[in-house]
Design a protein around this motif. Structure first.
Motif, PDB file in Angstrom:
ATOM      1  N   PHE A 156       0.854  -1.184   0.000  1.00  0.00           N
ATOM      2  CA  PHE A 156       0.000   0.000   0.000  1.00  0.00           C
ATOM      3  C   PHE A 156       0.889   1.232   0.000  1.00  0.00           C
ATOM      4  CE2 PHE A 156      -2.692  -3.263   1.640  1.00  0.00           C
ATOM      5  CZ  PHE A 156      -3.981  -2.916   1.286  1.00  0.00           C
ATOM      6  N   ILE A 157       0.310   2.363  -0.358  1.00  0.00           N
ATOM      7  CA  ILE A 157       1.000   3.635  -0.198  1.00  0.00           C
ATOM      8  C   ILE A 157       0.227   4.433   0.836  1.00  0.00           C
ATOM      9  CG2 ILE A 157       1.718   5.796  -1.275  1.00  0.00           C
ATOM     10  CD1 ILE A 157       1.971   4.266  -3.904  1.00  0.00           C
ATOM     11  N   LYS A 158       0.948   4.883   1.865  1.00  0.00           N
ATOM     12  CA  LYS A 158       0.346   5.728   2.895  1.00  0.00           C
ATOM     13  C   LYS A 158       0.630   7.178   2.528  1.00  0.00           C
ATOM     14  CE  LYS A 158       2.108   6.172   7.107  1.00  0.00           C
ATOM     15  NZ  LYS A 158       2.451   5.868   8.529  1.00  0.00           N
ATOM     16  N   LEU A 159      -0.413   7.994   2.456  1.00  0.00           N
ATOM     17  CA  LEU A 159      -0.301   9.392   2.065  1.00  0.00           C
ATOM     18  C   LEU A 159      -0.708  10.305   3.204  1.00  0.00           C
ATOM     19  CD1 LEU A 159      -0.055  11.701  -0.088  1.00  0.00           C
ATOM     20  CD2 LEU A 159      -2.476  11.252  -0.613  1.00  0.00           C
ATOM     21  N   ASN A 160       0.135  11.298   3.479  1.00  0.00           N
ATOM     22  CA  ASN A 160      -0.251  12.385   4.370  1.00  0.00           C
ATOM     23  C   ASN A 160      -1.011  13.369   3.492  1.00  0.00           C
ATOM     24  OD1 ASN A 160      -0.365  14.855   5.781  1.00  0.00           O
ATOM     25  ND2 ASN A 160       1.452  14.336   6.964  1.00  0.00           N
TER      26      ASN A 160
END
Length: 130
Positions: free
Chosen positions: A49-53
Motif C-alpha cells: 500500500f502507499i500511505k499518504l499524508n
C-alpha cells in the motif's frame, strides 16, 4: 484431429494472453471523509500500500506479510510539497495509473501533480510533472 488440436491451442493461448494484459487502473475504496490526515492507497501488489499524508503530500510504502521480515514501512517522499501554513486535511490525493508501480499525486488546491513510483530501494521516485 490435427485441426482440432491447433484450434484448442490457439484458443488457450489467446485466453492466457488476454488475462495477462489489463489497462484499467485498480479501483480505490476511499472514505468520503475529507478531514482525515492519512489515507492508505492499494496497489496491484496484494502486499503493498502507499500511505499518504493528505495535508502535505508526504508518502510511505507500506508492506504487510505473514512473517515479520516482510512487514515494513519505507519512505517514498519525506518532503512536504507545501509550507506548514498551506497544509490542509484532504489537500493531496493519489490516483492509480495503468502502470503497476506508478501513481499520480495531485494537489487538489493548486492543481500541481507528481509522478510517484514505488518499488525496491533505488527504484522509488517522486517527480514533479510540469
Amino acid at each position: 484431429m490435427k485441426s482440432i488440436f491447433i484450434f484448442l491451442t490457439l484458443g488457450l493461448l489467446s485466453i492466457a494472453a488476454s488475462a495477462q494484459s489489463t489497462s484499467e487502473p485498480p479501483v480505490q475504496n476511499i472514505s468520503p471523509d475529507s478531514t482525515v490526515v492519512y489515507r492508505l492507497f492499494s496497489t496491484r501488489n496484494m502486499y503493498t500500500f502507499i500511505k499518504l499524508n493528505t495535508r502535505n503530500g508526504q508518502m510511505w510504502q507500506v508492506q504487510w506479510g505473514t512473517e515479520s521480515k516482510y512487514r515494513f514501512e519505507s519512505t517514498l517522499s519525506d518532503v512536504s510539497q507545501v509550507s506548514p501554513a498551506e497544509e490542509k486535511n484532504g489537500r493531496f490525493f493519489l490516483y492509480p495509473t495503468t502502470n503497476t508501480y506508478n501513481f499520480i499525486l495531485l494537489d487538489q488546491v493548486n492543481g500541481k501533480s507528481w509522478q510517484v513510483q514505488w518499488g525496491k530501494e533505488g527504484e522509488k521516485m517522486v517527480l514533479r510533472i510540469n
